[in-house]
Design a protein around this motif. Structure first.
Motif, short mmCIF file in Angstrom:
data_model
loop_
_atom_site.label_atom_id
_atom_site.label_comp_id
_atom_site.label_asym_id
_atom_site.label_seq_id
_atom_site.Cartn_x
_atom_site.Cartn_y
_atom_site.Cartn_z
N ARG A 206 38.77 -3.40 10.81
CA ARG A 206 38.42 -2.54 11.93
C ARG A 206 39.29 -2.82 13.15
O ARG A 206 39.67 -1.92 13.87
N TRP A 207 39.61 -4.08 13.36
CA TRP A 207 40.32 -4.46 14.58
C TRP A 207 41.79 -4.75 14.36
O TRP A 207 42.45 -5.27 15.25
N TYR A 208 42.33 -4.44 13.15
CA TYR A 208 43.66 -4.92 12.79
C TYR A 208 44.73 -4.57 13.82
O TYR A 208 45.69 -5.30 14.00
N SER A 209 44.56 -3.43 14.54
CA SER A 209 45.67 -2.98 15.38
C SER A 209 45.90 -3.89 16.58
O SER A 209 47.01 -3.97 17.09
N VAL A 210 44.83 -4.59 17.04
CA VAL A 210 45.01 -5.46 18.21
C VAL A 210 45.93 -6.65 17.88
O VAL A 210 46.94 -6.86 18.56
N VAL B 40 49.54 -5.36 17.48
CA VAL B 40 50.28 -5.12 18.72
C VAL B 40 50.71 -6.44 19.35
O VAL B 40 51.84 -6.60 19.82
N PRO C 229 34.94 1.21 36.61
CA PRO C 229 36.39 0.94 36.65
C PRO C 229 37.03 1.40 37.96
O PRO C 229 38.02 0.81 38.39
N ALA D 37 41.77 -7.58 32.89
CA ALA D 37 41.37 -6.92 31.65
C ALA D 37 40.04 -7.48 31.15
O ALA D 37 39.14 -6.72 30.77
N GLY E 99 37.20 -6.29 33.47
CA GLY E 99 36.88 -4.87 33.28
C GLY E 99 36.13 -4.64 31.99
O GLY E 99 35.11 -3.94 31.96
N PHE E 100 36.61 -5.25 30.92
CA PHE E 100 35.98 -5.06 29.62
C PHE E 100 34.57 -5.63 29.60
O PHE E 100 33.61 -4.99 29.15
N PHE F 40 30.87 5.60 24.44
CA PHE F 40 31.55 6.72 23.83
C PHE F 40 32.76 6.29 23.03
O PHE F 40 33.33 7.04 22.31
N ILE F 41 33.13 5.05 23.19
CA ILE F 41 34.24 4.60 22.34
C ILE F 41 34.03 3.13 21.98
O ILE F 41 33.50 2.37 22.75
N GLY F 42 34.45 2.80 20.78
CA GLY F 42 34.33 1.41 20.35
C GLY F 42 32.91 0.94 20.22
O GLY F 42 32.64 -0.25 20.28
#
Lengths: 264, 259
Positions: free
Chosen positions: B11-15, B18, B187, B229, B232-233, B255-257
């Protein structure tokens, strides 16, 4: 809930709506003329005169053009990328899988924090400002396009396929129109952000543009110029929003989906 | 166990992907090392900044300002939104200010705020207050207006008093929209505090980042960005958690994640 009072007539409503701003302006004008107020509170009539003078001399246009170039440049790149990627992620699971963790982690982070680093990378000119505007615009346009495309009624897609539509046709004739209201909502939020970030970036570090004009006028205590620039920013922000609302009305004419109120 | 690890990795592979690309670019020297420090260098800079107390000091100051402005905006925004939804006179008085002022970048007023409120905390807090006030008020207004009349009639019919209707029907009915406004404004409060600290200040994370960047200490600047970051998160997650606690009858804020 209250017993229904007779609704205000249009005229009475408009008069009430103008009451607060007009009262504030009148108080400002009178106290600036006859009272003892700090230097920065120069009379509204003088501000208007200074603004008009700057319009005629062309100085206001020059800075406005520089700001618009940055704002629209970043908006075009960030908005195009956000909408394209968002729609793609909405119809292709692998693309959504790639973006979802990155976007959900970085979405609540104010993009303006990277401006000093972008300045180091790209220089203090237009490129770093356009880059940070691009980043700020990308997020709302991406998220809205993604959820617009994901929210398309499956029944429509199945019907279209059933009647022999090719995948590209399904995208162009079903998914794109059905997600358009939300795509436009994202573009509207993005435009407001583009202007905010432009002004912020110019206030912080710039040699031209309306944000620079404000900062420079403030430093040289030319308050009339400062207010003129602030008025120009307000007019641009408001006009840009109206243009998008008008475009939205045209694009969605006849469509019953997604008829929200004026506020995005 | 192994299955769960694999699934969350999928699920998180893209982090990590990058980050790995970043590390590769930094290590191979494809991008100047000075401009793009490796993750190890950034981690060391984070550690240094925490150990010296700098990062916590500046973060505390930024958070204090952001919270003060945000809290003021919550109080006045909800009050105004509710008043505008309930009273025609309030609506007629304030509606133009909110609909005309909404798309205007109010940050342009910051130099005036500096003159009026001084260079310190107050001008920043008031700027955050003003920027956050708009989404909170507008969302509270539409939340109160969007309540189904049938619910109000039903409550009336069953003998609820005006007061009971407000607290038991109207406010809970508007709560999801109110929280949506709070989530939009959160934010914004961070953006404004960072911007105002970058413009003219000697304390706060905005200053920390722009100072480190101006003195060519890019790994320290990235440490500051990482701190923003994380803040904020974390705050966003905390708000979603709080919302799902308070508005337990309706899910779907994230709405996301949303895990």
């Amino acid at each position: 809930m209250k017993a229904a009072a007779a609704p205000f007539s249009r005229g009475r409503r408009a008069a009430l709506g103008l009451a607060l701003p007009l009262a504030a302006l009148a108080a400002w004008e009178l106290s600036a003329r006859y009272g003892t107020v700090p230097d920065y509170l120069i009379a509204p009539s003088r501000i208007l005169a200074a603004t008009w003078e700057m319009v005629l001399s062309g100085e206001l246009w020059r800075h406005t053009a520089d700001s618009l170039l940055r704002a629209i440049g970043g908006y075009a790149i960030g908005g195009a990328a956000g909408v394209a990627m968002g729609l793609l992620a909405g119809i292709a699971r692998p693309v959504e899988r790639f973006y979802d963790p990155i976007v959900s982690l970085t979405y609540p982070v104010p993009k303006i924090v990277v401006l000093p680093i972008l300045i180091a990378w790209l220089g203090a000119g237009d490129a770093s400002k356009i880059a940070v505007i691009t980043a700020a615009v990308f997020y709302p346009t991406f998220i809205n396009a993604l959820y617009g495309a994901k929210g398309v009624n499956r029944l429509f897609v199945w019907s279209a396929r059933n009647m022999g539509a090719a995948p590209l046709q399904v995208f162009a004739k079903v998914i794109l129109p059905a997600s358009l209201p939300q795509v436009l909502t994202g573009l509207r939020i993005g435009l407001a952000l583009a202007f905010i970030v432009t002004v912020a970036a110019e206030l912080q570090n710039s040699r031209s543009g309306l944000g620079y004009l404000i900062a420079d006028a403030e430093n040289s205590l030319r308050f009339d110029l400062m207010y003129a620039a602030i008025i120009a920013i307000g007019v641009i922000g408001f006009a840009g929003d109206r243009v998008l609302v008008a475009l939205r009305r045209r694009a969605l004419a006849g469509q019953t989906l997604g008829k929200e109120g004026a506020h995005g | 166990m192994a299955d769960a690890v694999l699934r969350s990795l999928a699920r998180w592979y893209s982090v990590p992907l990058v980050l790995a690309v970043w590390e590769l670019l930094a290590r191979t020297g494809a991008v100047s090392r000075r401009l793009m420090p490796s993750l190890v260098e950034i981690a060391l800079a984070v550690w240094d900044a925490i150990a010296s107390g700098d990062l916590l000091f500046h973060a505390g100051i930024s958070l204090g300002r952001a919270f003060a402005g945000y809290a003021l905006a919550i109080i006045f925004g909800i009050l105004l939104g509710v008043a505008m939804a309930r009273s025609r006179a309030f609506d007629a008085l304030f509606e133009p200010i909110f609909s005309f002022g909404y798309p205007v970048p109010k940050i342009a007023l910051y130099p005036i705020f500096i003159f009026v409120f001084g260079f310190g905390n107050l001008s920043k807090v008031m700027m955050i207050f003003l920027e956050c006030l708009y989404p909170i008020t507008v969302n509270a207004f539409y939340g109160m207006r969007g309540i189904d009349r049938v619910h109000v009639w039903a409550a009336h019919n069953m003998g609820a008093s005006e007061r009971q209707i407000f607290w038991r029907v109207l406010l809970p009915g508007a709560a999801p929209a109110i929280f949506a406004g709070l989530r939009i404004a959160l934010p914004i409060s961070l953006i404004v505090v960072i911007i105002t600290e970058m413009i003219g200040e000697s304390r706060g994370l905005g200053y920390f980042i722009s100072y480190a960047s101006a003195s060519f200490e890019y790994s320290t600047a990235f440490a500051g960005v990482a701190a923003v970051a994380v803040i904020g998160f974390t705050l966003d997650r905390a708000l979603v958690w709080l919302r799902n606690r308070l508005i337990f009858w309706e899910r779907g804020a994230a709405f996301i994640g949303a895990a």
